[in-house]
Motif scaffolding. Structure first.
Motif, PDB file in Angstrom:
ATOM      1  N   ALA A 185      -8.063  26.142  -3.393  1.00  0.00           N
ATOM      2  CA  ALA A 185      -8.990  26.858  -4.270  1.00  0.00           C
ATOM      3  C   ALA A 185      -8.783  26.485  -5.732  1.00  0.00           C
ATOM      4  N   TYR A 186      -7.540  26.479  -6.174  1.00  0.00           N
ATOM      5  CA  TYR A 186      -7.269  26.243  -7.594  1.00  0.00           C
ATOM      6  C   TYR A 186      -7.482  24.784  -7.978  1.00  0.00           C
ATOM      7  N   SER A 187      -7.018  23.841  -7.169  1.00  0.00           N
ATOM      8  CA  SER A 187      -7.162  22.429  -7.542  1.00  0.00           C
ATOM      9  C   SER A 187      -8.633  22.021  -7.575  1.00  0.00           C
ATOM     10  N   CYS A 206       0.322  26.633 -10.289  1.00  0.00           N
ATOM     11  CA  CYS A 206      -0.636  25.753 -10.945  1.00  0.00           C
ATOM     12  C   CYS A 206      -0.194  25.534 -12.411  1.00  0.00           C
ATOM     13  N   PRO A 207      -0.844  24.614 -13.173  1.00  0.00           N
ATOM     14  CA  PRO A 207      -2.025  23.845 -12.794  1.00  0.00           C
ATOM     15  C   PRO A 207      -1.684  22.691 -11.847  1.00  0.00           C
ATOM     16  N   TYR A 208      -2.510  22.507 -10.847  1.00  0.00           N
ATOM     17  CA  TYR A 208      -2.205  21.545  -9.799  1.00  0.00           C
ATOM     18  C   TYR A 208      -2.567  20.116 -10.176  1.00  0.00           C
ATOM     19  N   LEU A 209      -3.772  19.905 -10.690  1.00  0.00           N
ATOM     20  CA  LEU A 209      -4.181  18.536 -10.993  1.00  0.00           C
ATOM     21  C   LEU A 209      -3.278  17.896 -12.040  1.00  0.00           C
ATOM     22  N   GLU A 210      -2.895  18.657 -13.039  1.00  0.00           N
ATOM     23  CA  GLU A 210      -1.991  18.137 -14.068  1.00  0.00           C
ATOM     24  C   GLU A 210      -0.650  17.762 -13.454  1.00  0.00           C
ATOM     25  N   SER A 211      -0.156  18.593 -12.550  1.00  0.00           N
ATOM     26  CA  SER A 211       1.118  18.307 -11.878  1.00  0.00           C
ATOM     27  C   SER A 211       1.004  17.074 -10.986  1.00  0.00           C
ATOM     28  N   CYS A 248       0.830  -1.206   0.000  1.00  0.00           N
ATOM     29  CA  CYS A 248       0.000   0.000   0.000  1.00  0.00           C
ATOM     30  C   CYS A 248       0.866   1.259   0.000  1.00  0.00           C
ATOM     31  N   HIS A 249       0.611   2.119  -0.949  1.00  0.00           N
ATOM     32  CA  HIS A 249       1.312   3.395  -1.061  1.00  0.00           C
ATOM     33  C   HIS A 249       0.286   4.490  -0.744  1.00  0.00           C
ATOM     34  N   ILE A 250       0.410   5.112   0.416  1.00  0.00           N
ATOM     35  CA  ILE A 250      -0.564   6.101   0.880  1.00  0.00           C
ATOM     36  C   ILE A 250       0.013   7.496   0.658  1.00  0.00           C
ATOM     37  N   LEU A 251      -0.648   8.284  -0.169  1.00  0.00           N
ATOM     38  CA  LEU A 251      -0.140   9.601  -0.525  1.00  0.00           C
ATOM     39  C   LEU A 251      -0.819  10.706   0.281  1.00  0.00           C
ATOM     40  N   THR A 252      -0.081  11.799   0.495  1.00  0.00           N
ATOM     41  CA  THR A 252      -0.654  13.087   0.890  1.00  0.00           C
ATOM     42  C   THR A 252      -0.160  14.083  -0.139  1.00  0.00           C
ATOM     43  N   LEU A 253      -1.078  14.677  -0.865  1.00  0.00           N
ATOM     44  CA  LEU A 253      -0.717  15.516  -2.007  1.00  0.00           C
ATOM     45  C   LEU A 253      -0.118  16.846  -1.573  1.00  0.00           C
ATOM     46  N   PRO A 254       0.732  17.436  -2.428  1.00  0.00           N
ATOM     47  CA  PRO A 254       1.357  18.720  -2.092  1.00  0.00           C
ATOM     48  C   PRO A 254       0.327  19.824  -1.877  1.00  0.00           C
ATOM     49  N   GLY A 255       0.531  20.604  -0.822  1.00  0.00           N
ATOM     50  CA  GLY A 255      -0.389  21.679  -0.498  1.00  0.00           C
ATOM     51  C   GLY A 255      -1.547  21.249   0.378  1.00  0.00           C
TER      52      GLY A 255
END
Length: 296
Positions: A211-213, A88-93, A71-78
């Motif tokens: 807000a942006y993501s 940004c763009p955040y989702l693409e990154s 299991c690889h559990i992520l916490t996304l940047p920000g």
């Protein structure tokens, strides 16, 4: 000599702790903007949390899988105290870096489990990588969520709307923001022990990333693109009876999700009754059993 040995033992103990927990932004010798906690062994499962959530929301679920899955559990940047990206763009990154993580660590037959915006990101990843991803498990997320409350929602990123959302918190005292965040948390899960945690995650998150993501997702309609995802997609949809919303029935939830995912050629929809948005918390044991069955 005894002093040196004590120092070496201390350093070794620290190293062991880091190896066991894996809670840092480095995995398999590579640096990434997201944090990764890796537990268990077996076929890889990557857990992606939702908006401004910590990977901790997946901790109990991952523990249930650890005997058979890596299991690889992520916490996304920000999100939830993790350092944000520079712009940004955040989702693409997010998408590109998770793809990079999968490639550099030679993960094969990956099963992605994503909650909310994490589920949306999982779909973006599957559209890009048709060799490494074996299955998607989407928890209470849609390919065009904005359409459910605004049929005329524009299908591109609305930066002004994102900035307007950020401004709603300007001038508010911390206690007021916490109160608002607590109300949101209470609407998202019945698990009281998580309310204050969710408030803390929100307070520790980067305002622009949030807000942006979120608005990047709201302006992105991938319903038609789902036809290109041939692998199995299992969607868990939350339903909790609410007298204030009598039309929000189980049938209405089912119809809404089936309409959103109608282009997906290999879809299974599972309704989580008695659950709010965080299904894996509100129906914990049931969700574990369902997920184990899906992954197998």
């Amino acid at each position: 000599m005894e002093t040196i040995n004590k120092k070496l033992r201390s350093q070794l103990a620290t190293l062991i702790i880091l190896i066991i927990t894996g809670i840092h932004a480095t995995a398999f010798g590579q640096d990434y903007s997201f944090a990764v906690e890796k537990i268990g062994s077996g076929k890889p499962v990557i857990f992606i949390p939702g908006l401004i959530s910590s990977g901790e929301v997946w901790q109990s679920t991952a523990q249930q899988l650890a005997d058979d899955y890596e299991c690889h559990i992520l916490t996304l940047p920000g999100y939830a105290g993790q350092a944000p990206l520079s712009d940004c763009p955040y989702l693409e990154s997010f998408k590109l870096e998770i793809l990079k993580y999968i490639k550099e660590n030679q993960l094969k037959d990956v099963q992605l489990v994503g909650h909310s915006i994490g589920g949306f990101i999982s779909m973006l990843i599957a559209l890009e990588d048709k060799r490494s991803i074996q299955q998607l498990v989407i928890v209470d997320a849609m390919p065009f969520f904005a359409q459910t409350f605004s049929p005329d929602m524009q299908t591109d990123f609305n930066e002004e709307a994102a900035k307007k959302y950020m401004k709603t918190f300007e001038g508010l005292e911390e206690v007021q923001v916490r109160q608002y965040r607590k109300q949101v948390a209470q609407s998202m899960t019945k698990r009281e022990e998580y309310w204050d945690k969710m408030v803390d995650w929100a307070m520790q998150s980067d305002a622009k990333t949030e807000a942006y993501s979120s608005h990047e997702m709201l302006g992105n309609d991938i319903r038609e693109k789902l036809r290109d995802i041939k692998i199995p997609i299992t969607v868990f949809a939350a339903h909790d009876e609410n007298p204030d919303f009598p039309t929000y029935t189980k049938q209405a939830v089912e119809e809404t999700y089936l309409a959103q995912y109608q282009k997906a050629p290999n879809l299974q929809l599972i309704i989580a009754e008695g659950s709010r948005h965080f299904i894996m918390l509100d129906q914990e044991e049931w969700f574990h059993q369902q997920l184990l069955s899906v992954l197998k």
